[in-house]
Design an enzyme around this catalytic site. Structure first.
Site, short mmCIF file in Angstrom:
data_model
loop_
_atom_site.label_atom_id
_atom_site.label_comp_id
_atom_site.label_asym_id
_atom_site.label_seq_id
_atom_site.Cartn_x
_atom_site.Cartn_y
_atom_site.Cartn_z
N VAL A 132 28.13 -51.64 58.52
CA VAL A 132 28.90 -50.90 57.52
C VAL A 132 28.42 -49.44 57.44
O VAL A 132 29.22 -48.51 57.52
CB VAL A 132 28.79 -51.60 56.14
CG1 VAL A 132 29.38 -50.73 55.05
CG2 VAL A 132 29.48 -52.95 56.18
N LYS B 91 16.53 -47.79 64.30
CA LYS B 91 17.99 -47.82 64.17
C LYS B 91 18.52 -46.45 63.75
O LYS B 91 19.53 -45.96 64.25
CB LYS B 91 18.37 -48.88 63.15
CG LYS B 91 19.81 -49.31 63.23
CD LYS B 91 20.14 -50.34 62.17
CE LYS B 91 20.13 -51.74 62.70
NZ LYS B 91 20.66 -52.71 61.73
N ILE C 169 28.22 -50.58 48.09
CA ILE C 169 29.02 -51.50 48.90
C ILE C 169 28.35 -52.88 48.95
O ILE C 169 29.02 -53.91 49.00
CB ILE C 169 29.17 -50.94 50.33
CG1 ILE C 169 30.02 -49.66 50.32
CG2 ILE C 169 29.77 -51.98 51.27
CD1 ILE C 169 30.18 -48.99 51.67
N PRO D 186 26.42 -59.28 46.43
CA PRO D 186 27.70 -59.33 45.74
C PRO D 186 27.94 -58.03 44.97
O PRO D 186 27.15 -57.68 44.09
CB PRO D 186 27.57 -60.54 44.80
CG PRO D 186 26.10 -60.76 44.65
CD PRO D 186 25.43 -60.25 45.88
N HIS E 118 34.78 -58.81 43.28
CA HIS E 118 34.89 -58.67 44.74
C HIS E 118 34.28 -59.94 45.31
O HIS E 118 33.11 -60.00 45.68
CB HIS E 118 34.14 -57.43 45.24
CG HIS E 118 34.10 -57.38 46.75
ND1 HIS E 118 35.22 -57.31 47.52
CD2 HIS E 118 33.06 -57.45 47.62
CE1 HIS E 118 34.89 -57.32 48.80
NE2 HIS E 118 33.58 -57.41 48.89
#
Ligand SMILES: NC(=O)c1ccc[n+]([C@@H]2O[C@H](COP(=O)([O-])OP(=O)(O)OC[C@H]3O[C@@H](n4cnc5c(N)ncnc54)[C@H](O)[C@@H]3O)[C@@H](O)[C@H]2O)c1
Length: 346
Positions: free
Chosen positions: A43, A69, A150, A153, A207
Protein backbone atom coordinates in the site's frame (compact mmCIF):
# COMPACT_ATOMS: atom_id res chain seq x y z
CA UNK A 1 27.70 55.37 -1.73
CA UNK A 2 23.96 54.86 -1.08
CA UNK A 3 22.03 53.20 -3.92
CA UNK A 4 19.20 55.31 -5.37
CA UNK A 5 15.89 53.40 -5.51
CA UNK A 6 15.24 52.34 -9.10
CA UNK A 7 12.13 54.05 -10.47
CA UNK A 8 10.29 52.46 -13.38
CA UNK A 9 10.95 54.70 -16.38
CA UNK A 10 7.63 54.13 -18.12
CA UNK A 11 4.29 52.34 -17.77
CA UNK A 12 5.67 49.05 -19.16
CA UNK A 13 8.52 49.14 -16.62
CA UNK A 14 6.00 49.85 -13.86
CA UNK A 15 3.89 46.86 -14.87
CA UNK A 16 7.08 44.75 -14.98
CA UNK A 17 8.05 45.96 -11.53
CA UNK A 18 4.55 45.19 -10.12
CA UNK A 19 4.69 41.73 -11.69
CA UNK A 20 8.08 41.07 -10.11
CA UNK A 21 6.80 42.08 -6.67
CA UNK A 22 3.72 39.86 -7.12
CA UNK A 23 5.85 36.96 -8.30
CA UNK A 24 8.26 37.35 -5.41
CA UNK A 25 5.32 37.36 -2.98
CA UNK A 26 3.82 34.28 -4.61
CA UNK A 27 7.14 32.45 -4.50
CA UNK A 28 7.59 33.28 -0.82
CA UNK A 29 4.07 32.10 -0.12
CA UNK A 30 4.22 28.87 -2.13
CA UNK A 31 5.82 26.59 0.41
CA UNK A 32 6.99 23.08 -0.35
CA UNK A 33 4.10 20.63 0.09
CA UNK A 34 5.35 17.68 2.06
CA UNK A 35 3.88 14.22 2.60
CA UNK A 36 5.28 11.30 4.59
CA UNK A 37 4.31 7.66 4.33
CA UNK A 38 4.82 5.30 7.27
CA UNK A 39 4.94 1.64 6.17
CA UNK A 40 6.25 1.12 2.65
CA UNK A 41 4.62 -2.21 1.85
CA UNK A 42 2.25 -2.87 -1.04
CA UNK A 43 0.00 0.00 0.00
CA UNK A 44 2.64 2.54 1.06
CA UNK A 45 4.67 2.09 -2.13
CA UNK A 46 1.56 2.58 -4.27
CA UNK A 47 0.55 5.67 -2.30
CA UNK A 48 4.04 7.09 -2.92
CA UNK A 49 3.73 6.38 -6.63
CA UNK A 50 0.24 7.92 -6.83
CA UNK A 51 1.39 11.08 -5.01
CA UNK A 52 4.53 11.38 -7.15
CA UNK A 53 2.59 11.02 -10.39
CA UNK A 54 -0.21 13.45 -9.59
CA UNK A 55 1.90 16.51 -8.83
CA UNK A 56 0.25 18.10 -5.80
CA UNK A 57 3.14 17.12 -3.49
CA UNK A 58 6.74 18.37 -3.80
CA UNK A 59 8.45 16.19 -1.22
CA UNK A 60 7.71 12.62 -0.09
CA UNK A 61 9.41 11.10 2.96
CA UNK A 62 9.32 7.30 3.24
CA UNK A 63 9.57 5.62 6.67
CA UNK A 64 9.56 1.90 7.44
CA UNK A 65 11.07 -0.31 10.11
CA UNK A 66 12.69 -2.21 7.24
CA UNK A 67 15.39 0.24 6.16
CA UNK A 68 16.43 -1.85 3.16
CA UNK A 69 12.92 -1.63 1.80
CA UNK A 70 13.05 2.17 2.05
CA UNK A 71 16.36 2.26 0.14
CA UNK A 72 14.87 0.07 -2.62
CA UNK A 73 11.63 2.02 -2.93
CA UNK A 74 13.42 5.41 -2.94
CA UNK A 75 15.71 4.16 -5.72
CA UNK A 76 12.87 2.66 -7.77
CA UNK A 77 10.61 5.73 -7.48
CA UNK A 78 13.48 8.06 -8.36
CA UNK A 79 14.24 5.86 -11.38
CA UNK A 80 10.71 6.66 -12.57
CA UNK A 81 11.01 10.42 -12.04
CA UNK A 82 12.47 11.34 -15.44
CA UNK A 83 9.37 9.90 -17.12
CA UNK A 84 6.85 11.40 -14.72
CA UNK A 85 4.96 14.64 -15.43
CA UNK A 86 6.29 16.38 -12.29
CA UNK A 87 9.54 16.53 -10.38
CA UNK A 88 9.13 15.38 -6.80
CA UNK A 89 11.78 14.84 -4.13
CA UNK A 90 11.48 11.30 -2.77
CA UNK A 91 13.72 10.27 0.11
CA UNK A 92 14.08 8.21 3.26
CA UNK A 93 14.73 9.71 6.67
CA UNK A 94 13.76 9.54 10.28
CA UNK A 95 10.73 10.34 12.43
CA UNK A 96 12.29 13.67 13.42
CA UNK A 97 11.97 14.72 9.75
CA UNK A 98 8.18 14.77 10.23
CA UNK A 99 8.45 18.22 11.84
CA UNK A 100 7.45 20.24 8.78
CA UNK A 101 5.48 17.54 6.94
CA UNK A 102 1.90 18.54 6.02
CA UNK A 103 0.28 15.10 5.70
CA UNK A 104 1.30 11.69 7.05
CA UNK A 105 -0.27 8.63 5.45
CA UNK A 106 -0.14 5.70 7.87
CA UNK A 107 0.18 2.39 5.99
CA UNK A 108 1.87 -0.02 8.40
CA UNK A 109 0.60 -3.55 8.61
CA UNK A 110 1.26 -7.22 8.39
CA UNK A 111 -1.03 -8.61 5.73
CA UNK A 112 0.40 -12.11 6.11
CA UNK A 113 -2.08 -12.35 9.04
CA UNK A 114 -4.97 -12.03 6.57
CA UNK A 115 -4.09 -14.82 4.16
CA UNK A 116 -6.68 -17.29 5.40
CA UNK A 117 -9.72 -15.19 6.24
CA UNK A 118 -11.51 -12.08 5.04
CA UNK A 119 -11.31 -10.37 8.43
CA UNK A 120 -9.47 -7.08 8.82
CA UNK A 121 -9.53 -7.31 12.63
CA UNK A 122 -6.84 -10.01 12.47
CA UNK A 123 -4.31 -7.19 12.14
CA UNK A 124 -5.56 -5.41 15.27
CA UNK A 125 -2.80 -6.47 17.66
CA UNK A 126 0.00 -5.97 15.14
CA UNK A 127 -1.13 -2.51 14.09
CA UNK A 128 -1.84 -1.32 17.65
CA UNK A 129 1.69 -2.30 18.64
CA UNK A 130 3.11 -0.73 15.49
CA UNK A 131 1.39 2.60 16.21
CA UNK A 132 2.52 2.42 19.85
CA UNK A 133 6.11 1.98 18.67
CA UNK A 134 6.24 5.35 16.85
CA UNK A 135 3.30 7.59 17.91
CA UNK A 136 5.43 9.36 20.52
CA UNK A 137 8.10 9.97 17.87
CA UNK A 138 5.52 11.69 15.68
CA UNK A 139 4.63 13.95 18.61
CA UNK A 140 8.26 14.58 19.57
CA UNK A 141 9.10 15.62 16.01
CA UNK A 142 6.79 18.63 16.43
CA UNK A 143 4.51 17.38 13.62
CA UNK A 144 1.48 19.65 13.38
CA UNK A 145 -0.28 18.49 10.22
CA UNK A 146 -2.91 15.93 9.26
CA UNK A 147 -2.65 12.14 9.52
CA UNK A 148 -4.62 9.92 7.14
CA UNK A 149 -4.76 6.35 8.40
CA UNK A 150 -5.12 3.33 6.12
CA UNK A 151 -3.96 0.53 8.47
CA UNK A 152 -6.61 -2.00 9.48
CA UNK A 153 -8.93 -2.35 11.23
CA UNK A 154 -9.12 1.18 9.89
CA UNK A 155 -11.72 2.76 12.20
CA UNK A 156 -10.08 1.41 15.38
CA UNK A 157 -6.48 2.16 14.37
CA UNK A 158 -7.48 5.69 13.29
CA UNK A 159 -8.96 6.34 16.74
CA UNK A 160 -5.85 4.88 18.37
CA UNK A 161 -3.56 7.16 16.33
CA UNK A 162 -5.72 10.17 17.20
CA UNK A 163 -5.53 9.36 20.91
CA UNK A 164 -1.81 8.59 20.90
CA UNK A 165 -0.82 11.74 18.98
CA UNK A 166 -3.31 14.06 20.70
CA UNK A 167 -3.79 16.10 17.52
CA UNK A 168 -6.89 18.33 17.41
CA UNK A 169 -10.21 16.71 16.44
CA UNK A 170 -10.43 15.81 12.76
CA UNK A 171 -6.67 16.18 12.09
CA UNK A 172 -6.42 12.39 12.25
CA UNK A 173 -8.90 10.63 10.01
CA UNK A 174 -9.02 7.35 8.12
CA UNK A 175 -9.73 6.32 4.56
CA UNK A 176 -12.65 4.40 6.14
CA UNK A 177 -15.31 3.49 3.60
CA UNK A 178 -13.67 5.64 0.90
CA UNK A 179 -12.34 2.65 -1.02
CA UNK A 180 -15.55 0.68 -0.42
CA UNK A 181 -17.55 3.60 -1.84
CA UNK A 182 -15.43 3.44 -4.96
CA UNK A 183 -16.23 -0.28 -5.23
CA UNK A 184 -19.95 0.45 -4.82
CA UNK A 185 -19.99 3.24 -7.41
CA UNK A 186 -18.08 1.02 -9.80
CA UNK A 187 -20.73 -1.72 -9.35
CA UNK A 188 -23.57 0.78 -9.94
CA UNK A 189 -21.78 2.15 -13.01
CA UNK A 190 -21.38 -1.32 -14.50
CA UNK A 191 -25.03 -2.11 -13.88
CA UNK A 192 -26.46 1.19 -15.19
CA UNK A 193 -23.91 2.24 -17.80
CA UNK A 194 -23.69 5.66 -16.10
CA UNK A 195 -20.30 7.30 -15.70
CA UNK A 196 -18.70 6.72 -12.27
CA UNK A 197 -18.27 10.44 -11.68
CA UNK A 198 -21.98 11.17 -12.05
CA UNK A 199 -23.11 8.80 -9.32
CA UNK A 200 -23.61 10.19 -5.81
CA UNK A 201 -23.33 7.17 -3.53
CA UNK A 202 -21.19 5.92 -0.68
CA UNK A 203 -20.70 3.06 1.76
CA UNK A 204 -21.01 3.89 5.45
CA UNK A 205 -20.13 2.54 8.87
CA UNK A 206 -17.35 0.06 9.49
CA UNK A 207 -14.51 -0.40 6.98
CA UNK A 208 -15.21 -4.08 7.38
CA UNK A 209 -17.86 -6.69 6.80
CA UNK A 210 -20.64 -4.76 8.64
CA UNK A 211 -20.58 -1.71 6.34
CA UNK A 212 -23.74 -0.82 4.40
CA UNK A 213 -25.01 1.11 1.37
CA UNK A 214 -27.53 3.83 2.39
CA UNK A 215 -29.42 3.55 -0.92
CA UNK A 216 -32.23 5.94 0.10
CA UNK A 217 -29.89 8.94 -0.36
CA UNK A 218 -28.19 7.89 -3.61
CA UNK A 219 -28.76 9.88 -6.78
CA UNK A 220 -27.59 10.66 -10.25
CA UNK A 221 -26.81 14.34 -9.64
CA UNK A 222 -30.02 14.78 -7.66
CA UNK A 223 -32.28 12.48 -9.68
CA UNK A 224 -32.98 9.06 -8.14
CA UNK A 225 -30.91 6.45 -9.97
CA UNK A 226 -34.05 4.47 -10.82
CA UNK A 227 -35.55 7.48 -12.62
CA UNK A 228 -32.47 7.84 -14.85
CA UNK A 229 -32.48 4.15 -15.81
CA UNK A 230 -36.20 3.39 -15.40
CA UNK A 231 -36.19 -0.08 -16.97
CA UNK A 232 -33.59 -1.35 -14.58
CA UNK A 233 -34.46 -2.80 -11.19
CA UNK A 234 -31.43 -2.15 -9.04
CA UNK A 235 -30.77 -4.91 -6.54
CA UNK A 236 -29.26 -2.87 -3.72
CA UNK A 237 -28.45 -5.92 -1.60
CA UNK A 238 -26.40 -7.35 -4.47
CA UNK A 239 -24.64 -4.03 -5.18
CA UNK A 240 -23.84 -3.63 -1.49
CA UNK A 241 -22.45 -7.17 -1.43
CA UNK A 242 -20.23 -6.42 -4.42
CA UNK A 243 -18.83 -3.39 -2.58
CA UNK A 244 -18.17 -5.40 0.58
CA UNK A 245 -16.71 -8.40 -1.22
CA UNK A 246 -14.62 -6.35 -3.68
CA UNK A 247 -11.63 -6.18 -1.35
CA UNK A 248 -11.59 -9.96 -0.96
CA UNK A 249 -11.92 -10.50 -4.73
CA UNK A 250 -8.66 -8.55 -5.11
CA UNK A 251 -6.92 -9.82 -1.99
CA UNK A 252 -7.66 -13.53 -2.32
CA UNK A 253 -6.00 -13.70 -5.74
CA UNK A 254 -3.06 -11.30 -5.62
CA UNK A 255 -2.64 -11.38 -1.80
CA UNK A 256 -2.76 -7.64 -1.33
CA UNK A 257 -4.82 -4.64 -2.42
CA UNK A 258 -2.96 -1.57 -3.57
CA UNK A 259 -4.13 0.53 -6.56
CA UNK A 260 -7.62 1.32 -5.23
CA UNK A 261 -6.52 2.28 -1.73
CA UNK A 262 -3.54 4.27 -3.04
CA UNK A 263 -5.82 6.31 -5.34
CA UNK A 264 -8.26 6.87 -2.44
CA UNK A 265 -5.53 8.06 -0.06
CA UNK A 266 -3.92 10.25 -2.73
CA UNK A 267 -7.27 11.95 -3.41
CA UNK A 268 -7.74 12.60 0.31
CA UNK A 269 -4.17 13.96 0.61
CA UNK A 270 -4.88 16.39 -2.23
CA UNK A 271 -8.13 17.49 -0.54
CA UNK A 272 -6.13 18.37 2.60
CA UNK A 273 -3.18 20.05 0.86
CA UNK A 274 -5.46 22.17 -1.31
CA UNK A 275 -8.00 22.85 1.46
CA UNK A 276 -10.69 21.64 -0.92
CA UNK A 277 -13.63 21.55 1.51
CA UNK A 278 -14.88 18.58 -0.49
CA UNK A 279 -17.33 15.99 0.84
CA UNK A 280 -15.79 12.51 0.78
CA UNK A 281 -16.53 9.32 2.72
CA UNK A 282 -13.88 8.84 5.42
CA UNK A 283 -13.44 7.49 8.93
CA UNK A 284 -14.14 10.50 11.14
CA UNK A 285 -14.68 11.08 14.87
CA UNK A 286 -18.35 10.95 15.84
CA UNK A 287 -19.60 13.07 18.71
CA UNK A 288 -23.33 12.54 18.59
CA UNK A 289 -23.80 12.40 14.84
CA UNK A 290 -25.99 9.44 13.85
CA UNK A 291 -26.57 8.96 17.59
CA UNK A 292 -22.97 7.77 18.06
CA UNK A 293 -20.24 9.11 20.32
CA UNK A 294 -16.61 8.30 21.10
CA UNK A 295 -15.54 6.35 18.03
CA UNK A 296 -14.49 6.74 14.40
CA UNK A 297 -16.68 5.38 11.60
CA UNK A 298 -17.13 5.81 7.86
CA UNK A 299 -19.33 8.82 7.13
CA UNK A 300 -19.41 11.52 4.49
CA UNK A 301 -17.41 14.47 5.78
CA UNK A 302 -15.92 17.76 4.65
CA UNK A 303 -12.19 17.34 4.01
CA UNK A 304 -9.97 20.41 4.10
CA UNK A 305 -6.69 21.75 5.49
CA UNK A 306 -7.67 20.65 9.00
CA UNK A 307 -8.54 17.10 7.97
CA UNK A 308 -12.06 15.79 8.50
CA UNK A 309 -13.52 19.17 9.41
CA UNK A 310 -17.23 18.36 9.53
CA UNK A 311 -19.35 15.22 9.57
CA UNK A 312 -22.32 15.33 7.21
CA UNK A 313 -25.48 13.80 8.64
CA UNK A 314 -27.45 12.16 5.85
CA UNK A 315 -31.23 11.80 6.25
CA UNK A 316 -31.10 7.99 6.64
CA UNK A 317 -34.15 5.76 6.94
CA UNK A 318 -34.77 3.92 10.21
CA UNK A 319 -33.42 0.68 8.73
CA UNK A 320 -30.27 2.45 7.58
CA UNK A 321 -29.82 4.06 11.01
CA UNK A 322 -30.11 0.57 12.52
CA UNK A 323 -27.35 -0.64 10.18
CA UNK A 324 -25.21 2.32 11.25
CA UNK A 325 -25.79 1.37 14.89
CA UNK A 326 -24.79 -2.24 14.13
CA UNK A 327 -21.56 -1.03 12.52
CA UNK A 328 -20.74 1.16 15.50
CA UNK A 329 -21.49 -1.66 17.94
CA UNK A 330 -19.00 -3.79 15.97
CA UNK A 331 -16.39 -1.02 16.01
CA UNK A 332 -16.96 -0.50 19.77
CA UNK A 333 -16.36 -4.21 20.39
CA UNK A 334 -13.04 -3.97 18.55
CA UNK A 335 -12.14 -0.89 20.61
CA UNK A 336 -12.77 -3.00 23.73
CA UNK A 337 -10.57 -5.76 22.31
CA UNK A 338 -7.89 -3.13 21.61
CA UNK A 339 -8.09 -1.90 25.21
CA UNK A 340 -7.61 -5.49 26.45
CA UNK A 341 -4.57 -5.93 24.19
CA UNK A 342 -3.13 -2.64 25.41
CA UNK A 343 -3.69 -3.69 29.03
CA UNK A 344 -1.98 -7.03 28.39
CA UNK A 345 -5.22 -8.94 29.04
CA UNK A 346 -5.61 -10.44 25.58
N1 LIG B 1 -8.21 0.96 4.72
C1 LIG B 1 -8.21 0.33 3.57
O1 LIG B 1 -9.12 0.50 2.75
C2 LIG B 1 -7.07 -0.61 3.26
C3 LIG B 1 -6.88 -1.13 1.97
C4 LIG B 1 -5.76 -1.96 1.74
C5 LIG B 1 -4.89 -2.26 2.79
N2 LIG B 1 -5.14 -1.75 4.03
C6 LIG B 1 -4.25 -2.00 5.14
O2 LIG B 1 -3.04 -1.27 4.92
C7 LIG B 1 -2.00 -1.85 5.70
C8 LIG B 1 -0.76 -2.06 4.82
O3 LIG B 1 -1.05 -3.05 3.83
P1 LIG B 1 0.14 -3.62 2.92
O4 LIG B 1 -0.49 -4.49 1.91
O5 LIG B 1 1.02 -2.50 2.48
O6 LIG B 1 0.93 -4.48 4.00
P2 LIG B 1 2.43 -5.02 3.89
O7 LIG B 1 2.52 -6.14 4.87
O8 LIG B 1 2.77 -5.26 2.46
O9 LIG B 1 3.34 -3.79 4.35
C9 LIG B 1 3.33 -3.28 5.66
C10 LIG B 1 4.59 -2.46 5.84
O10 LIG B 1 4.54 -1.87 7.16
C11 LIG B 1 5.86 -1.93 7.68
N3 LIG B 1 5.79 -1.88 9.15
C12 LIG B 1 5.23 -2.78 9.98
N4 LIG B 1 5.37 -2.40 11.25
C13 LIG B 1 6.01 -1.21 11.23
C14 LIG B 1 6.46 -0.32 12.24
N5 LIG B 1 6.25 -0.56 13.54
N6 LIG B 1 7.10 0.81 11.86
C15 LIG B 1 7.33 1.07 10.54
N7 LIG B 1 6.95 0.25 9.55
C16 LIG B 1 6.30 -0.88 9.88
C17 LIG B 1 6.41 -3.26 7.19
O11 LIG B 1 7.82 -3.32 7.25
C18 LIG B 1 5.88 -3.29 5.76
O12 LIG B 1 6.77 -2.68 4.85
C19 LIG B 1 -2.59 -3.15 6.26
O13 LIG B 1 -3.04 -2.90 7.57
C20 LIG B 1 -3.77 -3.42 5.34
O14 LIG B 1 -4.77 -4.23 5.91
C21 LIG B 1 -6.20 -0.94 4.28
Amino acid sequence: MDQMPVQPACAIDRIQSDTDIWLEKELNMSKTRKAAIIGIGHVGAHVASALATQGFVDDILLLDQDEDKVISEVQDLNDAMLWMPHTVRIHGGDFEDLKDVDVIINCVGNISTLQVKNDRTLELRFNLEAVDSYASQIVQSGFDGVIINISNPCDVITRHLAMKTGLPKGRVFGTGTGLDSSRLISAISKKTGLNLKSIDACMMGEHGNLQFAPASVFSFRGAPLESVVPDLELDWKQLEKEAIDGGWVTFSRKHCTEYGIAATAARMTQAVLEDEQIVLPASAPLEGEYGVRGLFAGVPCVIGANGAEQVIELPLTEDELDRMQMCCTGIAKNIEKAAEIEAGLA
